[in-house]
Write a protein that holds these residues in place. Structure first.
Motif, mmCIF file in Angstrom:
data_model
loop_
_atom_site.group_PDB
_atom_site.id
_atom_site.type_symbol
_atom_site.label_atom_id
_atom_site.label_comp_id
_atom_site.label_asym_id
_atom_site.label_seq_id
_atom_site.Cartn_x
_atom_site.Cartn_y
_atom_site.Cartn_z
ATOM 1 N N SER B 152 0.972 -1.255 0.300
ATOM 2 C CA SER B 152 0.000 0.081 0.013
ATOM 3 C C SER B 152 0.707 1.284 0.101
ATOM 4 O O SER B 152 0.346 2.340 -0.222
ATOM 5 N N GLY B 153 2.022 0.965 0.413
ATOM 6 C CA GLY B 153 3.191 2.199 0.313
ATOM 7 C C GLY B 153 2.936 3.106 1.781
ATOM 8 O O GLY B 153 3.508 4.170 1.743
ATOM 9 N N VAL B 154 2.156 2.657 2.772
ATOM 10 C CA VAL B 154 1.996 3.812 3.891
ATOM 11 C C VAL B 154 3.398 3.132 4.807
ATOM 12 O O VAL B 154 3.696 2.140 4.835
ATOM 13 N N PRO B 155 4.011 4.286 5.052
ATOM 14 C CA PRO B 155 5.405 4.160 5.868
ATOM 15 C C PRO B 155 4.979 3.520 7.260
ATOM 16 O O PRO B 155 3.849 4.006 7.686
ATOM 17 N N TYR B 156 5.817 2.730 7.677
ATOM 18 C CA TYR B 156 5.550 2.029 8.857
ATOM 19 C C TYR B 156 6.617 1.488 9.447
ATOM 20 O O TYR B 156 7.642 1.367 8.749
ATOM 21 N N VAL B 157 6.637 1.261 10.841
ATOM 22 C CA VAL B 157 7.790 1.068 11.553
ATOM 23 C C VAL B 157 7.554 -0.124 12.398
ATOM 24 O O VAL B 157 6.102 0.010 12.802
ATOM 25 N N LEU B 158 8.282 -1.201 12.874
ATOM 26 C CA LEU B 158 7.841 -2.192 13.704
ATOM 27 C C LEU B 158 8.471 -1.806 15.234
ATOM 28 O O LEU B 158 9.801 -1.359 15.336
ATOM 29 N N VAL B 159 7.651 -1.773 16.266
ATOM 30 C CA VAL B 159 8.370 -1.436 17.641
ATOM 31 C C VAL B 159 8.128 -2.494 18.248
ATOM 32 O O VAL B 159 7.126 -3.260 18.613
ATOM 33 N N ASN B 160 9.318 -3.180 19.025
ATOM 34 C CA ASN B 160 9.281 -4.077 19.763
ATOM 35 C C ASN B 160 8.770 -5.629 19.173
ATOM 36 O O ASN B 160 8.402 -6.398 19.760
ATOM 37 N N ARG B 161 9.197 -5.612 17.931
ATOM 38 C CA ARG B 161 8.922 -6.673 17.153
ATOM 39 C C ARG B 161 9.923 -6.591 16.094
ATOM 40 O O ARG B 161 10.030 -5.580 15.417
ATOM 41 N N SER B 162 10.122 -7.963 15.275
ATOM 42 C CA SER B 162 10.929 -7.837 14.266
ATOM 43 C C SER B 162 10.122 -8.284 12.841
ATOM 44 O O SER B 162 9.004 -8.837 12.996
ATOM 45 N N ALA B 163 10.732 -7.847 11.998
ATOM 46 C CA ALA B 163 10.068 -8.448 10.859
ATOM 47 C C ALA B 163 10.479 -9.593 10.013
ATOM 48 O O ALA B 163 11.809 -9.801 10.318
ATOM 49 N N GLU B 164 9.683 -10.306 9.542
ATOM 50 C CA GLU B 164 10.380 -11.660 9.106
ATOM 51 C C GLU B 164 10.291 -11.350 7.535
ATOM 52 O O GLU B 164 11.443 -11.368 6.996
ATOM 53 N N HIS B 165 9.331 -11.141 7.088
ATOM 54 C CA HIS B 165 9.334 -10.933 5.439
ATOM 55 C C HIS B 165 8.863 -9.450 4.968
ATOM 56 O O HIS B 165 9.256 -9.081 3.771
ATOM 57 N N ALA B 166 8.897 -8.636 6.064
ATOM 58 C CA ALA B 166 8.467 -7.253 5.652
ATOM 59 C C ALA B 166 9.830 -6.566 5.655
ATOM 60 O O ALA B 166 10.822 -6.830 6.097
ATOM 61 N N SER B 167 9.554 -5.375 4.901
ATOM 62 C CA SER B 167 10.492 -4.460 4.544
ATOM 63 C C SER B 167 10.435 -3.022 5.322
ATOM 64 O O SER B 167 9.947 -2.171 4.521
ATOM 65 N N ALA B 168 10.605 -3.136 6.563
ATOM 66 C CA ALA B 168 10.319 -1.839 7.162
ATOM 67 C C ALA B 168 11.350 -1.874 8.307
ATOM 68 O O ALA B 168 11.798 -2.811 8.981
ATOM 69 N N PRO B 169 11.650 -0.532 8.868
ATOM 70 C CA PRO B 169 12.659 -0.414 9.831
ATOM 71 C C PRO B 169 11.870 -0.980 11.111
ATOM 72 O O PRO B 169 10.784 -0.995 11.462
ATOM 73 N N SER B 170 12.866 -1.382 12.158
ATOM 74 C CA SER B 170 12.106 -1.988 13.311
ATOM 75 C C SER B 170 12.895 -1.556 14.416
ATOM 76 O O SER B 170 14.211 -1.296 14.309
#
Lengths: 353, 353
Positions: B152-170
């Motif tokens: 969707s292109g909405v910027p997002y970050v992961l807090v207190n969790r990590s990404a597995e397949h996602a391409s976002a900062p955490s």
DNA sequence: ATGAAAGCGCTAACAG
DNA sequence: CTGTTAGCGCTTTCAT
């Protein structure tokens, strides 16, 4: 077919009402009417079908800003709390959210840190954003802000605090009844010398609990002794500890105490533990609010449950009404408290303190 | 002169840019330029003065919806949490708010109650409202939602969790190091038979803590015994209690345990207390997160502090960057944990269990 | 340095 | 029942 039936278009190319109308072969305003529950009856059933299909197919999502701009409503409500980190507030916030649920409203929560200027700034910021209504959970008794709010015409409600000069609906726990529960519990156990670690008197809750404490002590035939009242500057552990220290230093005897809230009670625990005074053997303690984990403290805290969640729920309801119908009579809804007996209270040991 | 220099006009008559321009005797577009920090240099200093005065005098407040509609930005960020009532999250939320502070952003917090459908619905609702960015604090390891978010292109970050397949900062606490702290603390105390009450394995934190527990046990020369691992369905007291019961029923011996978080540790407390197993004398317990009031439990809980507030703060920073500069490299920022030793751990009693 | 004009996406009269 | 028109309040080219 994947999970969700409509595909999510990337944000840059979000379809608009025009797109939907175009696909459905109708005018945008017709599409608007078809999409809107309220105006849908105005349009031909088959047309409605085409529009809905088109919307579904395109993954159309109305732009809330455009709609808000047009209707001058944001479908956003604000909640003002001193500090979300205080365990009293999250359940209340959940209550409000749940109460707003289904009405299409979103809740924004803002902290004031008990700072007057910050509170004003935050309220202004939310009003700028044209929130449709506000739930105030900050507890100051008199505060110009409320009058300003009255003047500004933004609908608002008071949750867990009462209005002094303000003309807004409020939902409060019945503090008078709650303190009565606490005092009668202790008297029933045999206590007579009962202290009160009061909250800050510029807050509506601190003030009313103190007043009620006095009333119940007099009324239930226990001797109200001004020497047995100390004041905590704020509803937190540290100020509670300081007040407790002050009380102990007075050397007056007492066998039980009512704290103005659970956090203050926790501060009392700290000081008492440090001075080797046992709870409840030497001093029984009743808290107020029944915050989460009150049952895990050492000892588990006997306290008055106020139903913060219910307060929030009811508050949301009143807020919705206030938004709907701006000229509303300011009503105050009391939520009945209940006593939760745990291990921090027992009969006084004969003699001692 | 009262407190605030500008008077608050009632909402119905909120002055617009046109009004300001009119009073200042300029064209609305000039007023716009003068009012906006960025474009102010473009306009004559004296004109700027007149416009600012007019705005002040009228108590002008820009309409954020109109501005948002035009600029397609809302200056609103969303935070998705499982449940705000879990004491882990309020500090994190405060961190995010404080990190957003000054950037003109407002935070909307939404709860999912660990319900996948609800999570999707809420994220969609926020995306509809065109939030400029999202902070995800829900902990599922794989979840289509993240990919959808990517798409969707909405910027997002992961807090207190990590990404597995996602391409976002955490931003995550370094769980591996944290579990190391816990395990080494216990081993240092003399424990060898150490159990693990693990969290749900479909969450990134539950999974990584479990894996790290095993790694550290092997690596520090304590015997890792699969029989000493039980799983709680969720990071809450109740599931923790059930897992503890299961562990006890296995009749294996152990002298200490590492809980996947503090709430689970609390559940262990409950069961152990019920069965008259003393903490820490019979079993030492280390929790995880250092939630508020962990020091008030009975006994005060030894736990790994992860700095939720800092996680939120840093998360906000990354989110702001992600919003600013859409094509961002997904980075993962680790926050170092620390051990807080309290009263729930001690050396194993010789013999026993 | 300022004004004119257009338009973000939507809803709400007002016509037909 | 549907299309036309206008405008919410703002920013932003494009002229001047």
């Amino acid at each position: 077919m994947t999970h969700s039936s409509s595909r999510k278009p990337s944000l840059g190319t979000m379809p608009t009402l025009r797109d939907v109308a175009h696909v459905a072969g109708v005018h945008p305003s017709t599409a608007s009417r078809a999409l809107n529950e309220a105006t849908r009856p105005l349009v031909n059933a088959s047309t409605v079908g085409r529009v809905l299909d088109a919307a579904e197919q395109l993954g159309y999502q109305p732009n809330s800003m455009a709609r808000g701009l047009k209707m001058s409503r944001t479908f956003t409500a604000g909640m003002i709390v001193p500090d979300l980190t205080n365990p009293l507030f999250p359940p209340m916030a959940r209550g409000i959210e749940d109460g707003l649920q289904g009405s299409g409203y979103t809740l924004v929560i803002a902290n004031t840190d008990n700072d007057l200027d910050k509170e004003r700034a935050i309220v202004e910021a939310l009003v700028n954003r044209r929130v449709d209504g506000l739930a105030m959970a900050t507890a100051r008794r008199h505060h110009g802000l409320l009058q300003e709010l009255d003047a500004s015409g933004v609908p608002y409600v008071l949750v867990n605090r009462s209005a002094e000069h303000a003309s807004a609906p409020s939902v409060v726990s019945d503090d008078h009844a709650g303190i009565g529960l606490a005092v009668r519990h202790l008297i029933g156990l045999g206590h007579r010398r009962i202290a009160h670690v009061a909250g800050p008197q510029q807050t509506s809750t601190g003030f009313s609990r103190h007043r009620s404490f006095r009333w119940w002590m007099d009324n239930e035939g226990a001797e109200f002794d001004p020497d047995l009242v100390v004041f905590a500057d704020w509803f937190q552990e540290e100020p509670g500890a300081r007040a407790m220290t002050e009380l102990l230093d007075r050397q007056t005897t007492f066998t039980a105490l009512v704290a103005a809230n659970d956090l203050i009670a926790l501060g009392c625990y700290d000081v008492l533990r440090e001075r080797d005074v046992r709870v409840p053997d030497d001093v029984s303690i009743v808290g107020y609010n029944d915050i989460p984990f009150a049952d895990q403290f050492n000892p588990p805290l006997t306290t008055v449950r106020i139903g913060s969640y219910e307060i929030g729920l009811k508050g949301a309801e009143l807020l919705l009404e206030a938004i709907r119908d701006q000229e509303q009579t300011s009503m105050s809804v009391p939520i009945p408290p209940s006593l939760v007996v745990r291990r921090s209270t027992c009969a006084p040991s004969t003699g001692s303190r």
